[in-house]
Scaffold this motif. Structure first.
Motif, short mmCIF file in Angstrom:
data_model
loop_
_atom_site.label_atom_id
_atom_site.label_comp_id
_atom_site.label_asym_id
_atom_site.label_seq_id
_atom_site.Cartn_x
_atom_site.Cartn_y
_atom_site.Cartn_z
N TRP A 120 10.61 36.09 76.52
CA TRP A 120 10.91 34.67 76.71
C TRP A 120 11.31 34.05 75.39
O TRP A 120 11.01 34.60 74.33
N ARG A 146 2.86 56.96 69.52
CA ARG A 146 1.88 57.16 68.44
C ARG A 146 2.08 58.42 67.61
O ARG A 146 2.04 58.35 66.38
N THR A 148 0.45 49.25 67.81
CA THR A 148 1.56 50.12 68.17
C THR A 148 1.96 49.73 69.58
O THR A 148 1.47 48.74 70.11
N ASP A 154 -13.46 38.02 78.54
CA ASP A 154 -12.74 36.77 78.81
C ASP A 154 -12.18 36.18 77.52
O ASP A 154 -11.05 35.71 77.47
N LEU A 155 -13.03 36.23 76.49
CA LEU A 155 -12.57 35.70 75.21
C LEU A 155 -11.36 36.47 74.71
O LEU A 155 -10.36 35.89 74.29
N ASP A 198 -8.33 35.62 76.65
CA ASP A 198 -7.86 34.29 76.28
C ASP A 198 -7.14 34.32 74.93
O ASP A 198 -6.10 33.71 74.76
N ARG A 216 -5.70 36.89 73.62
CA ARG A 216 -4.43 37.59 73.80
C ARG A 216 -3.37 36.62 74.32
O ARG A 216 -2.28 36.52 73.77
N ASN A 217 -3.73 35.91 75.39
CA ASN A 217 -2.72 35.02 75.98
C ASN A 217 -2.29 33.94 75.01
O ASN A 217 -1.10 33.65 74.89
N VAL A 230 -0.22 35.65 72.01
CA VAL A 230 1.06 36.23 72.37
C VAL A 230 1.97 35.18 73.01
O VAL A 230 3.13 35.05 72.64
N ARG A 231 1.44 34.44 73.95
CA ARG A 231 2.31 33.54 74.70
C ARG A 231 2.55 32.22 73.98
O ARG A 231 3.63 31.67 74.04
N ARG A 284 -2.81 31.15 66.82
CA ARG A 284 -3.51 32.29 66.25
C ARG A 284 -4.85 31.93 65.64
O ARG A 284 -5.57 32.80 65.17
N PHE A 290 -8.74 30.37 65.64
CA PHE A 290 -9.86 30.11 66.54
C PHE A 290 -10.98 29.46 65.74
O PHE A 290 -11.34 29.95 64.67
N LYS A 316 -9.09 34.25 62.62
CA LYS A 316 -7.80 34.67 63.15
C LYS A 316 -8.08 35.37 64.48
O LYS A 316 -8.94 36.25 64.54
N ASN A 333 -8.02 42.90 63.63
CA ASN A 333 -8.20 42.33 62.30
C ASN A 333 -9.41 41.41 62.18
O ASN A 333 -9.81 41.08 61.08
N CYS A 352 -2.60 50.68 72.31
CA CYS A 352 -1.71 49.97 71.39
C CYS A 352 -2.44 49.47 70.15
O CYS A 352 -2.01 49.68 69.04
N HIS A 353 -3.57 48.78 70.35
CA HIS A 353 -4.27 48.22 69.20
C HIS A 353 -4.94 49.33 68.42
O HIS A 353 -5.55 50.23 69.00
N VAL A 354 -4.80 49.23 67.12
CA VAL A 354 -5.25 50.34 66.29
C VAL A 354 -6.74 50.19 65.99
O VAL A 354 -7.18 49.14 65.52
#
Ligand code: SF4
Ligand code: SF4
Lengths: 255, 401, 132
Positions: free
Chosen positions: A134, A172, A184, C63-64, C67, C69-70, C73-74, C78, C80, C89, C94, C124-126
């Protein structure tokens, strides 16, 4: 804290309404100019690429290296499944409509940097069935949500610039050195340049702009008449990739 | 009524077992794809849609073509099609299901498919395609079931079903139109960005669908006591003939516009298909085969003497079907991506794994179709036991079930 | 034709089979096991408190995270601010994992026990490297 059911429904309803509104009223007419018609208050981030400066450093791929490193872009080592956020392309491939046989050698024979154009009327956004990609209202960056992408690759078909990459396999094992601060991707989702949204949030410039040894990349708010990018676009001749398609690309190439 | 699908003779069960085996083998290939990702296909960053999406496109056409028996019967009261409408509807049902499955197997993240409904995007043709396909599936299941169960009871179908039938007619047109919009709305892909794409899809669908139906009728005549009647078959043949003429006409329109205007970006795709581009001619023999079959089919269909001979008609139908399958199920999608945005020609050919996954989907379609057709013929008392099948002309005294 | 005895026998066999996992874990003592996640907060200066109270985190961390994430990302939000005024952050890798650097002890123990599929996060998240 947390999204409850009611909040979810409200959001869902509102999204549907806005999309409806946009569809019915038509978004902006194709090819409108953000500088003239866009509200001055709204930020519109864009990039100018000084091809003259860039080609002075033939073979330089610093921008690609830093970008792919910090964003954990895998090196699949196979042109069919390659993933690229920013890279160099032959002039003819990047600008098929501007190319002709008698063009100056230095333009014709040199490569140009290409990346997602962060189009102002992005076809990838228009076709995505899940709003996984978007255009950000606040600054015009075309974003990706890898959590939501279903990997249908409609956006890949819709992007006229080959800017979008699909993860054909788990990336990965192909990341040499993982940057722990940035996620990633997983197999089956699409990814592309995000104008370093995560760095912008920290008040930093995009990594490629920062690192370019020739200072060939100029980044800024194009709706601000005093910005560096506006000044340079005023004084130099610039072209854009396939502007005829009405996508209104926001990467300007200074010839 | 549904239980009729699980009663049958050895021959029936043998067939079902065979289809299940196909599905099972394909499923193994699909598990492999789930595990490793779409790297097991021949797709690439440049040719990012291929065999799966092409099958989807082709099958939407088969599904839509049910309207070619429904419309004459319900709107023009063409009695000869009375026994055919359910066959058309129960051909549409497995076709739509296969369409949906082909979309799902093409996805990188199939377990997130619900996101399409959770975040409806009215500006995406893919959203509308899902809507129209599921609506069409619903309509055909309801109509087919209601009409057949009334037939079983020997009564007229309930009145409320009529509006559903009427709606299903434009709905059939809509599914293939929206499917064409998936492609024709993309400024990025000159090969698809043509207003005649939707009409072309519809014309080719209305040729391939009835041709397939004629072949099914011939086959069913061998396997069951069902007979559609000469008039119905000939009418279907005429429909296929006209549709095929329009289809070929529209293709020629494309060719003229592209080559007379001489815009390279448009021409390259056709060149890739018919003469090869940058030394790549993967699809060239196929496309010429498709063209040759189209010509043969037209000659056979347009000559009444040939069309009326059922053996020749059968050949003509095979030619129509194969010609259009090559065009839509092989050429159409890949040519849109070749040459790529960067002017490159990237090789694409489906891998064995991709093909096996497709066999799984086709198998599921065949299975559903077999079950549905079994129900139809059993309800109508038109099955014939394996024994009688061999002694062809023997009269049956007791209708079997 | 009613074969009552056979039917009842069949039902019995079915019941035994269907409940066998419970008997098995009872017999092997597995059912008495309760996960005991190790809360090993690293000494990160200035980050001696969690973003939310422990009770809340225990019940609603998902839930946190959803929330966060949304909104990151959306909406590009960033930052809190926790109830006690600290600013963080919004980041799994991180922020959360900065303190709780022991994924195997901290996340996996419960998630495995409850069969929570957190691969959706970690593919995905390291995850932080754990010094063992
Ligand atoms: S360049 Fe392609 S991916 Fe980027 S915004 Fe434009 S259409 Fe979308
Ligand atoms: S691949 Fe992902 S981002 Fe692209 S259109 Fe499909 S859901 Fe949207």
């Amino acid at each position: 804290m947390g999204i409850d059911r009611r909040k979810f429904l409200t959001i869902a309803g509102l999204t549907t309404l806005t999309t409806l509104g946009k569809t019915v009223l038509g978004s902006s007419p194709a090819g409108h100019d953000p500088i003239e018609t866009g509200s001055q208050a709204v930020k519109r981030l864009a990039m100018a690429i000084d091809m003259q400066k860039c080609r002075q450093n033939e073979g330089c791929v610093e921008c690609t290296k830093i970008c792919h490193k910090i964003h954990n872009v895998p090196d699949i080592g196979n042109s069919k499944e390659e993933i690229k956020w920013i890279w160099k392309e032959n002039f003819e491939a990047a600008f098929p409509n501007q190319h002709h046989d008698l063009l100056e050698d230095e333009i014709k024979n040199n490569q140009v940097v290409v990346l997602c154009n962060h189009c102002d009327d992005p076809p990838c956004v228009k076709v995505c069935p899940t709003q996984s990609t978007w255009k950000r209202e606040s600054d015009g960056i075309v974003m990706m949500d890898m959590h939501r992408c279903i990997g249908c690759r409609y956006c890949v078909a819709g992007c006229p610039y080959g800017s979008r990459n699909f993860n054909f396999r788990d990336p990965r094992p192909f990341i040499k050195e993982t940057n722990p601060e940035y996620p990633t991707r997983t197999k089956g989702v699409v990814e592309k340049c995000n104008f370093c949204a995560e760095r912008l949030a920290d008040g930093l410039l995009p990594a490629c702009v920062d690192i370019c040894p020739e200072k060939a990349l100029i980044f800024g708010n194009i709706n601000d008449p005093k910005s560096e990018i506006r000044q340079i676009l005023k004084s130099r001749h610039s072209i854009r990739r396939k502007p005829i398609l009405g996508t209104n690309p926001q990467i300007y190439y200074l010839v | 009524m549904l239980e009729k699908a699980i009663t049958g003779d050895k021959r029936y069960w043998g067939w079902i077992a065979f289809v299940l085996m196909l599905i099972g083998t394909g499923a193994i290939a699909y598990l492999r794809q789930l595990d490793q990702g779409l790297t097991v296909t021949g797709l690439s960053r440049d040719v990012s849609w291929g065999f799966y999406i092409a099958q989807f496109t082709f099958l939407v056409g088969v599904a839509a073509s049910a309207v070619m028996v429904v419309l004459p019967y319900y709107l023009h009261n063409f009695k000869a099609f009375s026994k055919l409408t359910i066959l058309g509807e129960f051909l549409a049902v497995p076709s739509v299901i296969m369409c949906m499955l082909f979309i799902v197997v093409d996805m990188g993240q199939p377990f997130r498919v619900q996101n399409v409904m959770l975040y409806p995007s009215l500006n995406s043709p893919m959203f509308w395609d899902m809507m129209s396909l599921s609506g069409y599936l619903f309509l055909n299941v309801v109509i087919g079931y209601m009409v057949l169960s009334s037939e079983k009871k020997g009564i007229a179908p309930p009145k409320w079903i009529k509006p559903f039938i009427i709606i299903s007619i434009p709905w059939a047109i809509s599914i293939h139109t929206v499917t064409a919009f998936l492609y024709s709305g993309l400024a990025a892909r000159p090969f698809w960005m043509t207003a005649v794409l939707a009409p072309r899809f519809l014309a080719s669908a209305f040729a391939a669908g009835p041709a397939l139906l004629i072949l099914i009728i011939f086959l069913m005549r061998k396997l069951t006591r069902f007979d559609a009647g000469k008039e119905a078959i000939q009418k279907l043949a005429v429909i296929a003939t006209y549709a095929m003429c329009i289809n070929v006409f529209l293709v020629l329109m494309e060719v003229f516009t592209t080559f007379y205007s001489g815009m390279p970006e448009h021409m390259h795709h056709f060149e890739f298909l018919y003469v090869g581009l940058h030394g790549n001619n993967t699809l060239v023999p196929w496309m010429w085969l498709s063209s040759a079959l189209a010509v043969v089919a037209l000659v056979l269909l347009l000559t009444p003497k040939f069309r009326k001979k059922e053996v020749i008609l059968g050949f003509a139908c095979i030619a129509v079907f194969v010609s259009i399958w090559i065009d839509k199920g092989l050429g159409m999608i890949v040519a849109g991506f070749t040459p790529s945005q960067m002017g490159e020609v990237v090789d694409y050919w489906p891998t064995l794994n991709e093909f096996m996954v497709s066999i799984m989907v086709w198998g599921i379609g065949l299975l559903i179709m077999s079950l549905l057709y079994k129900i139809i013929f059993t309800v109508r008392g038109e099955t014939k036991p394996a024994l009688e099948a061999k002694e062809d002309k023997k009269e049956l005294t007791v209708p079997s079930n | 034709m009613y074969d009552a005895s056979k039917i009842i026998l069949g039902i019995l066999i079915f019941l035994v089979l269907a409940t066998s996992p419970f008997w098995y874990s009872k017999a092997t003592g597995q059912s008495d096991y309760l996960p005991d996640p190790v809360i090993l907060t690293k000494d990160t200066p200035g980050k001696d408190v969690c973003v939310m109270p422990t009770d809340y985190m225990r019940s609603s961390h998902m839930d946190l995270l959803n929330d966060w994430r949304n909104s990151v990302v959306r909406d590009g939000e960033r930052k809190f601010v926790s109830p006690n005024g600290h600013e963080y952050k919004k980041s799994l890798s991180n922020t959360c994992m900065d303190c709780h650097a022991n994924k195997t002890e901290f996340c996996d123990k419960c998630h495995n026990y409850m069969a929570v599929d957190d691969q959706t996060c970690w593919s995905c998240h390291v995850e932080p490297k754990e010094e063992l």
